[in-house]
Scaffold this active site. Structure first.
Site, PDB file in Angstrom:
ATOM      1  CB  CYS A 337      40.976  48.926  53.091  1.00 51.70           C
ATOM      2  SG  CYS A 337      40.316  47.690  54.399  1.00 51.70           S
ATOM      3  NE  ARG A 366      41.392  39.635  58.051  1.00 51.70           N
ATOM      4  CZ  ARG A 366      40.450  39.691  56.901  1.00 51.70           C
ATOM      5  NH1 ARG A 366      39.483  38.776  56.824  1.00 51.70           N
ATOM      6  NH2 ARG A 366      40.814  40.826  56.177  1.00 51.70           N
ATOM      7  CD  GLN A 384      42.523  40.444  52.514  1.00 48.76           C
ATOM      8  OE1 GLN A 384      43.231  41.347  52.612  1.00 48.76           O
ATOM      9  NE2 GLN A 384      41.280  40.137  52.685  1.00 48.76           N
ATOM     10  CG  ASP A 386      42.958  43.837  49.429  1.00 47.48           C
ATOM     11  OD1 ASP A 386      41.832  43.966  48.915  1.00 47.48           O
ATOM     12  OD2 ASP A 386      43.053  43.970  50.494  1.00 47.48           O
ATOM     13  CG  HIS A 388      41.540  48.790  48.784  1.00 44.96           C
ATOM     14  ND1 HIS A 388      42.769  48.141  48.988  1.00 44.96           N
ATOM     15  CD2 HIS A 388      40.376  48.273  49.369  1.00 44.96           C
ATOM     16  CE1 HIS A 388      42.027  47.210  50.174  1.00 44.96           C
ATOM     17  NE2 HIS A 388      40.658  47.312  50.595  1.00 44.96           N
ATOM     18  CE  LYS A 472      30.554  39.905  53.275  1.00 45.96           C
ATOM     19  NZ  LYS A 472      31.552  38.883  54.001  1.00 45.96           N
ATOM     20  CG  HIS A 518      37.003  47.098  50.189  1.00 46.44           C
ATOM     21  ND1 HIS A 518      37.824  47.312  51.313  1.00 46.44           N
ATOM     22  CD2 HIS A 518      36.022  48.162  50.672  1.00 46.44           C
ATOM     23  CE1 HIS A 518      37.531  48.077  52.422  1.00 46.44           C
ATOM     24  NE2 HIS A 518      36.476  48.669  51.686  1.00 46.44           N
TER      25      HIS A 518
END
Length: 639
Positions: A337, A366, A384, A386, A388, A472, A518
């Site tokens: 992000c 991570r 991910q 991912d 945004h 979330k 997200h």
RNA sequence: GCCGGCAUAGCUCAGCUGGCCAGAGCAGCUGAUUUGUAAUCAGCGGGUCGGGGGUUCGAAUCCCUCUGCCGGCUCCA
């Protein structure tokens, strides 16, 4: 007389002090036999407890979650009784029912329990269950309760008592065992017919890692032996489907001690699978107006200081990489992000451009504690799916609904039909854990709740489970064995746009702050692959599987015909390989079956002559022969 | 990270309480076989017993330590 209302709306009158058991009996003997507990005015009660006033009542049997919970909680007490009988002096923590069975946290002093002891405990439990001991509820004063456990020298129960008020303390006793317990319990131990102690593990007292570690015994019980057998068979099946085992067998992924724990390596077959997964989602996202981007795997520390992640996770992350000369500090990218915020912010935006949807299959790293790592489902490096979405506040709901639609579409595509969602909100008692204004949090939480209601998604709400920057929505699927997995996620975020000072110029020619969503429908490619393997037991959907067919020549002399079949099928986008080993056809079939290749195409003299191919389906056997054209049609109908 | 357990050939495993050159099946390689719907036959190669340290006349076996894996706990942007 008291008035009792039933779930179907019926009402009946009973003498005051009548028990649920007696009420059940007044309806039918069968119900009375099967009822384990009852909700009286919404509270789950023992069925032997007298009801003194008008009430609504709902009976719980083995067939509903409350009934099972009562049964298993009572079983936990039975386990404790057995343990106390076998190992006198054991101290007891808590022993609740869980989704599948129950556990009891115990302190055995210096004694170490191992699986070798399970049989002994099971036998004792069965012996005690046969005694048909009643679970007897008694109200007790706090002073008496304290005296009881002081006498037993059980500091755990004493600590639990500290948190309870005089007048609300109850004991339950069955046979020789008495426990501090709110209840409810089944009437007596005799309905516990099948018993299994499943595992033993350490567990911190009250879940606090600074406190003493106790021994946690997991078990499960059933009213019928047959049900226990079926449950154990399901566990066996789950073991067979373990993605770590299948993933190795089918050469989907591997780990290397040298590369490092928790860092999955995708092998060619796995990469073929993953690429199809990614292509499928990429195409769908392009249809929906997403713009793919690529960002680096590291970023300067300041990036994460700006985003707030450094403050929140810096200590618990992989530590910064320093450049040798300049002394700059870089972090391995733990999420995408902040990079995407920088992309948004690189030039001014007009409200006419919004929403802007930036997508990336972004690999992130991570630090996870070593004990946390687990196959593909918990790793230290993962990708991910991912994206945004930056939009105006009044576009939020529409965008959120589109993401909901995309996510459920994606999950259904892979055969996950049973999809629910968890709404994760702030912990109302601990709001300082979160960043951002009260107003923005309220807006974001409301947006999620309204959107899920609008599409009629089945949800549960959890307080305190939100991310630090926003609420979330996590998607939870049930796989073919009924197990729950958390996959995709959608998060509403007002905070990062503020931290990165993102703006758009509105119709009023004034700067405004966009809202950010997200979202990741798969969650991570690794985790999704792991779950998918277990869901389909390695038999992937035809469109996804690396090799859709294997051509098995009867003997070497049929290889030329096999090659011609392969190239004809390739023209119709049917992929696979020729097993050209000099092996018997039986051997080739066996090996192909074990590789879970959906189709085996057997070619020999007969086929070469008739220009047909013999079709064998994985797991189903011979399907007869057809021409290539017929097979292509048959195949395409299955896609 | 914490508690408990495990680590022997590419894979699955045997090797009891320390003592003959560490074994088997599958996989691999070589050769023969040219095969009709779940394993053709024979021969051969392959292990510093996870790494390091220690105890012992002697360690795959006992102890310490590191690494990895398994079951939980805690954690999960």
């Amino acid at each position: 007389m008291i008035k009792i209302s039933f779930p179907d709306g019926a009402q009946r009158e009973y003498a005051s002090g009548t028990t649920s058991s007696e009420i059940a009996k007044s309806i039918s003997e069968g119900l009375a036999r099967n009822v384990l507990s009852a909700s009286v005015n919404g509270q789950v009660w023992d069925i032997s407890r007298p009801i003194a006033e008008d009430a609504t009542i709902r009976f719980h049997t083995w067939n509903d979650p409350e009934g099972k919970a009562t049964f298993w909680h009572s079983s936990a007490h039975l386990l404790a009784e057995a343990v106390e009988a076998l190992f006198p002096g054991t101290k007891f923590g808590i022993g609740p029912a869980i989704e599948n069975g129950f556990y009891y946290d115990i302190d055995l002093g210096d004694r170490v329990l191992s699986s070798d002891d399970f049989g002994k405990i099971e036998d004792k439990m069965k012996e005690l269950a046969r005694q048909k001991n009643a679970y007897i509820r008694s109200e007790i004063s706090k002073a008496d309760a304290i005296a009881y456990f002081k006498d037993k020298d059980d500091e755990y129960k004493l600590e639990l008592l500290e948190g309870l008020n005089d007048g609300e303390i109850t004991f339950y006793q069955q046979g020789g065992f008495t426990d501090l317990c709110r209840g409810p319990h089944i009437p007596n131990t005799s309905s516990i017919k099948a018993v299994k102690v499943l595992s033993v593990a350490g567990a911190y007292w009250r879940g606090d890692e600074t406190r003493k570690q106790m021994t946690r015994l997991y078990g499960i019980t059933f009213p019928k032996q047959k049900e226990l057998t079926a449950y154990l068979e399901m566990l066996e099946e789950a073991k067979k489907r373990d993605h770590r085992k299948i993933g190795a067998e089918l050469e989907i992924f591997m780990f290397s001690e040298k590369v490092g724990a928790g860092l999955p390596i995708w092998l060619p077959k796995g990469t073929a699978l993953r690429s199809r997964l990614e292509d499928f989602l990429k195409q769908e996202q392009i249809k929906r107006g997403y713009q793919p981007v690529i960002t680096p795997h590291i970023g300067k520390k300041e990036l994460y200081v700006t985003s707030g992640h450094y403050e929140k996770y810096g200590e618990d992350s992989f530590q910064p990489i320093h450049t040798p000369r300049e002394g700059e500090e870089f972090l391995l990218k733990p999420m995408n992000c902040p990079h995407h915020c920088e992309i948004y912010g690189h030039r001014p935006h007009s409200y006419k451009e919004l929403p802007i949807r930036i997508a990336e299959f972004g690999t992130v790293y991570r630090y996870e504690q070593s004990g946390e790592l687990h196959g593909l489902t918990r790793v230290r490096g993962f990708t991910q799916d991912d994206a945004h979405i930056f939009c105006m506040p009044d576009q939020l709901k529409e965008e959120f609904l589109d993401v909901l639609d995309l996510t459920t579409y994606v999950l259904k595509k892979f055969g996950f039909e049973d999809v629910t969602a968890q709404i994760s909100l702030r912990d109302p008692d601990n709001k300082e854990k979160y960043i951002g204004s009260e107003e923005n949090w309220n807006k974001a939480e409301r947006a999620i709740i309204e959107a899920t209601q609008e599409v009629g998604l089945d949800t549960v709400t959890e307080l305190g489970e939100a991310a630090f920057y926003g609420p979330k929505l996590d998607f939870i699927v049930r796989d073919a064995l009924g197990r729950k997995w958390q996959l995709g996620t959608i998060q509403v975020d007002y905070n990062l746009p503020e931290r990165f000072e993102l703006e758009y110029i509105g119709a009023d020619n004034q700067p405004h702050r966009p809202v950010m969503i997200h979202r990741a429908p798969f969650g991570s490619m690794e985790r999704f692959m792991g779950v998918l393997i277990e869901h389909c037991a390695g038999k992937f959907p035809l469109w996804l599987t690396p090799d859709q067919m294997a051509i098995l020549p009867i003997s070497d002399k049929h290889i030329p015909f096999a090659k011609s079949v392969k190239s004809q099928l390739a023209q119709h986008d049917i992929r696979g390989y020729i097993d050209d080993r000099t092996e018997s056809i039986g051997r080739k079939i066996r090996d192909t079956e074990l590789k879970k290749i959906p189709f085996m195409l057997i070619v020999g003299d007969k086929e070469a002559e008739s220009q047909k191919i013999s079709i064998r389906k994985q797991g189903e056997g011979d399907q007869g022969s057809m021409t290539i054209v017929e097979f292509v049609e048959y195949f395409n109908n299955l896609l």
